[in-house]
Design an enzyme around this catalytic site. Structure first.
Site, PDB file in Angstrom:
ATOM      1  N   LYS A  37      10.130  -3.904  11.622  1.00 37.06           N
ATOM      2  CA  LYS A  37      11.185  -2.900  11.775  1.00 37.06           C
ATOM      3  C   LYS A  37      11.025  -2.085  13.053  1.00 37.06           C
ATOM      4  O   LYS A  37      11.995  -1.755  13.711  1.00 37.06           O
ATOM      5  CB  LYS A  37      11.181  -1.954  10.566  1.00 37.06           C
ATOM      6  CG  LYS A  37      11.926  -2.502   9.375  1.00 37.06           C
ATOM      7  CD  LYS A  37      11.934  -1.500   8.242  1.00 37.06           C
ATOM      8  CE  LYS A  37      10.590  -1.471   7.554  1.00 37.06           C
ATOM      9  NZ  LYS A  37      10.546  -0.636   6.364  1.00 37.06           N
ATOM     10  N   GLU A  69      10.198   1.092   2.830  1.00 35.44           N
ATOM     11  CA  GLU A  69      10.202   2.413   3.452  1.00 35.44           C
ATOM     12  C   GLU A  69      11.544   2.539   4.170  1.00 35.44           C
ATOM     13  O   GLU A  69      11.892   1.675   4.974  1.00 35.44           O
ATOM     14  CB  GLU A  69       9.047   2.502   4.454  1.00 35.44           C
ATOM     15  CG  GLU A  69       8.883   3.889   5.009  1.00 35.44           C
ATOM     16  CD  GLU A  69       7.750   3.996   6.032  1.00 35.44           C
ATOM     17  OE1 GLU A  69       6.938   3.058   6.140  1.00 35.44           O
ATOM     18  OE2 GLU A  69       7.704   5.028   6.714  1.00 35.44           O
ATOM     19  N   ARG A  93       2.657 -12.792   4.512  1.00 39.52           N
ATOM     20  CA  ARG A  93       3.973 -12.326   4.951  1.00 39.52           C
ATOM     21  C   ARG A  93       4.703 -13.485   5.610  1.00 39.52           C
ATOM     22  O   ARG A  93       4.103 -14.463   6.026  1.00 39.52           O
ATOM     23  CB  ARG A  93       3.854 -11.115   5.875  1.00 39.52           C
ATOM     24  CG  ARG A  93       3.059 -11.345   7.143  1.00 39.52           C
ATOM     25  CD  ARG A  93       2.850 -10.036   7.901  1.00 39.52           C
ATOM     26  NE  ARG A  93       4.065  -9.572   8.540  1.00 39.52           N
ATOM     27  CZ  ARG A  93       4.663  -8.418   8.250  1.00 39.52           C
ATOM     28  NH1 ARG A  93       4.189  -7.631   7.331  1.00 39.52           N
ATOM     29  NH2 ARG A  93       5.742  -8.065   8.897  1.00 39.52           N
TER      30      ARG A  93
HETATM   31  P1  ATP Z   1       7.754  -3.737   8.857  1.00 39.55           P
HETATM   32  O1  ATP Z   1       6.468  -4.217   9.448  1.00 39.55           O
HETATM   33  O2  ATP Z   1       8.923  -4.552   9.265  1.00 39.55           O
HETATM   34  O3  ATP Z   1       7.989  -2.279   9.035  1.00 39.55           O
HETATM   35  P2  ATP Z   1       6.880  -3.086   6.288  1.00 39.55           P
HETATM   36  O4  ATP Z   1       5.971  -3.916   5.469  1.00 39.55           O
HETATM   37  O5  ATP Z   1       6.328  -1.874   6.885  1.00 39.55           O
HETATM   38  O6  ATP Z   1       7.589  -4.017   7.319  1.00 39.55           O
HETATM   39  P3  ATP Z   1       8.259  -1.973   4.113  1.00 39.55           P
HETATM   40  O7  ATP Z   1       9.546  -1.270   4.092  1.00 39.55           O
HETATM   41  O8  ATP Z   1       7.037  -1.190   3.834  1.00 39.55           O
HETATM   42  O9  ATP Z   1       8.154  -2.678   5.497  1.00 39.55           O
HETATM   43  O10 ATP Z   1       8.303  -3.257   3.193  1.00 39.55           O
HETATM   44  C1  ATP Z   1       8.802  -3.326   1.891  1.00 39.55           C
HETATM   45  C2  ATP Z   1       8.224  -4.533   1.225  1.00 39.55           C
HETATM   46  O11 ATP Z   1       8.567  -5.708   1.932  1.00 39.55           O
HETATM   47  C3  ATP Z   1       6.722  -4.473   1.169  1.00 39.55           C
HETATM   48  O12 ATP Z   1       6.302  -4.802  -0.134  1.00 39.55           O
HETATM   49  C4  ATP Z   1       6.278  -5.499   2.165  1.00 39.55           C
HETATM   50  O13 ATP Z   1       5.083  -6.097   1.768  1.00 39.55           O
HETATM   51  C5  ATP Z   1       7.424  -6.489   2.165  1.00 39.55           C
HETATM   52  N1  ATP Z   1       7.526  -7.166   3.456  1.00 39.55           N
HETATM   53  C6  ATP Z   1       7.761  -6.607   4.656  1.00 39.55           C
HETATM   54  N2  ATP Z   1       7.745  -7.517   5.649  1.00 39.55           N
HETATM   55  C7  ATP Z   1       7.498  -8.714   5.045  1.00 39.55           C
HETATM   56  C8  ATP Z   1       7.353 -10.060   5.518  1.00 39.55           C
HETATM   57  N3  ATP Z   1       7.463 -10.368   6.818  1.00 39.55           N
HETATM   58  N4  ATP Z   1       7.102 -11.025   4.608  1.00 39.55           N
HETATM   59  C9  ATP Z   1       7.000 -10.735   3.298  1.00 39.55           C
HETATM   60  N5  ATP Z   1       7.128  -9.497   2.795  1.00 39.55           N
HETATM   61  C10 ATP Z   1       7.371  -8.491   3.645  1.00 39.55           C
HETATM   62 MG    MG Z   2       5.491  -0.299   5.699  1.00 32.26          MG
END
Ligand code: ATP
Ligand code: MG
Length: 569
Positions: A278, A42, A268
């Site tokens: 983020k 995102e 994760r």
């Molecule tokens: P955040 O909590 O930092 O906002 P998010 O999952 O909302 O992370 P996205 O931009 O939606 O962020 O993530 C893109 C991809 O990265 C998704 O497929 C998510 O599962 C993966 N991802 C995000 N954080 C992690 C993590 N700590 N470990 C493994 N994969 C991750």
């Molecule tokens: Mg997300």
């Protein structure tokens, strides 16, 4: 290369994990004959080390199974998204060494298609417009232990739903007055299946579609269909989405999407002494706890790049931590170990003194300067060499001298002889102190017969020190970075506390170091090892021509592991 089943691509390239096992099975059973994965960020922040795990996995699978991996921006939430983030994400994925080729997509490209799918669900009697208030919707949803109840609007006719949904799309209603919901089961034990929202009204400008839309699809609706539209085969997300899988399947099956992607959940990445969210990283930036998303203390890819972490170290780290199904914590030291391993082999060794004290060789001619040839690597001749000037006065580390050293101190002390790296043997005769008793100058004599740093008579010395000639030394700013947080799980805070309380007050120390003159034209981004001190990278933002600033990438050894051992004992 071993072949499995029919024409199955080899998995020899990557470490095995449960997702590779699933793919192998899918190939063997004939369910799939190619792999299509996606990395779906995102664009509401910069990528962090957690994302690297997902990138390495998804792009790594595509590489090893000769399939493809899409970069898809999940831009369905217009209020929080910005083009700056899109650019940084593209840059970071490329830096990590991956390429999406022609497969860069935006969920917003599918808004028209997603809208048509929603209309299709309404026509099937599988979606309806609800007009309860957001609070009422929450009340009607029930709890984990009690079922929800049906909205009074649930049995609206298909005609009425179509008219209302069209009105939502045209902007005839205010935000929060109506939403489109799937008609599934308000008593489902899985709360997510209790008539989840599919579309909401949001009168917000979108970074790509501008003001074309005032209804936006929810993640659970947009994500599975985007996977379907793109022909994704294996859709990998993190464990928090396990309960959403039922809805993922419901949407695709109800709409008869075929062939249809499957969702798989993995743990994760949680990394000690830092934060991978983020939202929280954004707070650090906004509240100026760091200098920006690319502050070298940040766990963002732009931060660790600026810190000097090489991309191959990140890939090595992601391979080593593997892909599992249950959540766990990884020590920051594991990441640093990969960084050290990569840098040890690849970074030229130079001399820099970070805590200087002056040494004078009393029997060395006053105006003489000599040049020594120093190899950039003791092992790898291909890294070349440079000339390093030597003169009567030079700097060594304060820690490399003790007036009355104990037996096991193999560095310099009064009456002790040591080797100056590649130069001469010197013996300390006396010291000059200031009024406070602090050592201002160390006096030595040198043995001219030891030129090059070895003795013809076979005399051995135990210590070898690095040094920088005083009149040739370059004064440079060095930023000594340490963990951003002082506690290993910074998000764990007491009631009423804030993770800011766990920030490490010592995460940055700025000093002036004396370095050898060859570093005057060190290019931004260049990585070096200061012999015996650590790995450093020329800052890519604040360095000026002829005035490099050095960021400490990592110490030579894991001092935190040592500290921890000490406190445990
Ligand atoms: P955040 O909590 O930092 O906002 P998010 O999952 O909302 O992370 P996205 O931009 O939606 O962020 O993530 C893109 C991809 O990265 C998704 O497929 C998510 O599962 C993966 N991802 C995000 N954080 C992690 C993590 N700590 N470990 C493994 N994969 C991750
Ligand atoms: Mg997300």
């Amino acid at each position: 290369m071993t072949k499995q089943g029919h024409d199955t691509p080899s998995t020899d390239n990557g470490p095995s994990n449960f997702i590779r096992d699933i793919i192998d099975k899918d190939f063997a059973s004939g369910k799939h004959d190619s792999v299509v994965t996606r990395f779906p960020p995102e664009p509401n922040g910069y990528l962090h080390i957690g994302h690297a795990k997902s990138i390495c996995l998804n792009f790594g699978l595509a590489r090893d199974y000769k399939g493809r991996c899409h970069l898809r921006f999940d831009d369905t939430n217009p209020a929080k998204e910005e083009t700056e983030y899109v650019d940084s994400i593209r840059n970071d994925v490329r830096w990590l060494g991956f390429d999406w080729g022609e497969n860069m997509f935006f969920a917003s490209d599918y808004f028209a298609k997603l809208h048509d799918y929603a209309v299709q669900l309404i026509k099937m009697g599988k979606a309806y417009v609800d007009s309860l208030s957001p609070e009422e919707i929450r009340e009607y949803r029930g709890t984990l232990t009690s079922p929800g109840k049906n909205s009074p609007y649930r049995d609206r006719s298909i005609e009425e739903n179509l008219t209302l949904f069209e009105g939502m799309k045209k902007g005839e209603f205010d935000e929060g007055t109506h939403i489109l919901r799937a008609k599934i089961d308000m008593a489902s034990p899985n709360v997510i299946m209790r008539d989840p929202a599919l579309y909401r009204i949001k009168k917000v400008h979108h970074h790509r579609t501008g003001d074309d839309w005032c209804i936006y699809p929810m993640y659970d609706f947009a994500h599975c269909l985007s996977d379907g539209i793109e022909g994704v085969t294996h859709s990998i997300c993190t464990l928090e989405f396990e309960n959403n899988r039922e809805l993922y399947d419901w949407v695709l099956d109800t709409l008869g999407i075929s062939p249809r992607p499957h969702q798989y959940e993995m743990a994760r990445l949680n990394l000690s002494h830092t934060i991978v969210s983020k939202r929280k990283l954004l707070r650090l930036v906004q509240e100026k706890k760091v200098t920006g998303w690319d502050d070298p203390r940040m766990p963002t890819l732009s931060g660790i790049r600026r810190r000097g972490y090489p991309p191959e170290a990140i890939r090595m780290f992601c391979d080593r931590i593997g892909v599992a199904r249950s959540d766990n914590w990884v020590e920051f030291g594991q990441l640093e170990a990969c960084v050290r391993e990569c840098l040890n082999a690849s970074s030229p060794r130079v001399m820099g003194v970070v805590n200087p004290v002056k040494v004078v060789i009393t029997n060395y001619p006053e105006d003489q300067t000599e040049e020594f040839t120093f190899p950039y690597s003791p092992e790898d001749d291909s890294m070349g060499s440079r000339q390093v000037p030597f003169s009567r006065e030079f700097y060594i580390e304060r820690e490399d001298f003790m007036e009355n050293p104990p037996k096991k101190f193999f560095r310099l002390g009064i009456g002790r002889e040591v080797r100056l790296r590649y130069a001469y043997y010197v013996t300390c005769t006396d010291v000059v102190k200031d009024d406070n008793g602090e050592i201002m100058e160390i006096h030595c004599t040198y043995d001219p017969e030891t030129r090059g740093g070895w003795s013809k008579d076979g005399r051995k010395v135990k210590g070898t020190l690095h040094w920088v000639s005083a009149k040739h030394a370059l004064d440079v700013e060095v930023r000594l970075y340490d963990h951003l947080f002082a506690t290993d799980k910074p998000e764990a805070v007491e009631e009423g506390g804030d993770f800011f309380d766990n920030l490490n007050p010592e995460s940055l120390k700025v000093i002036t170091a004396k370095v050898e003159p060859s570093l005057a034209d060190a290019e931004p981004g260049m990585r070096v090892q200061f012999e015996r001190i650590g790995y450093f990278c020329v800052d890519s933002k604040d360095s000026l021509p002829g005035k490099p600033i050095f960021n400490r990438t990592a110490t030579l050894k894991d001092s935190w592991a040592k500290l921890q051992k000490k406190t445990e004992n």
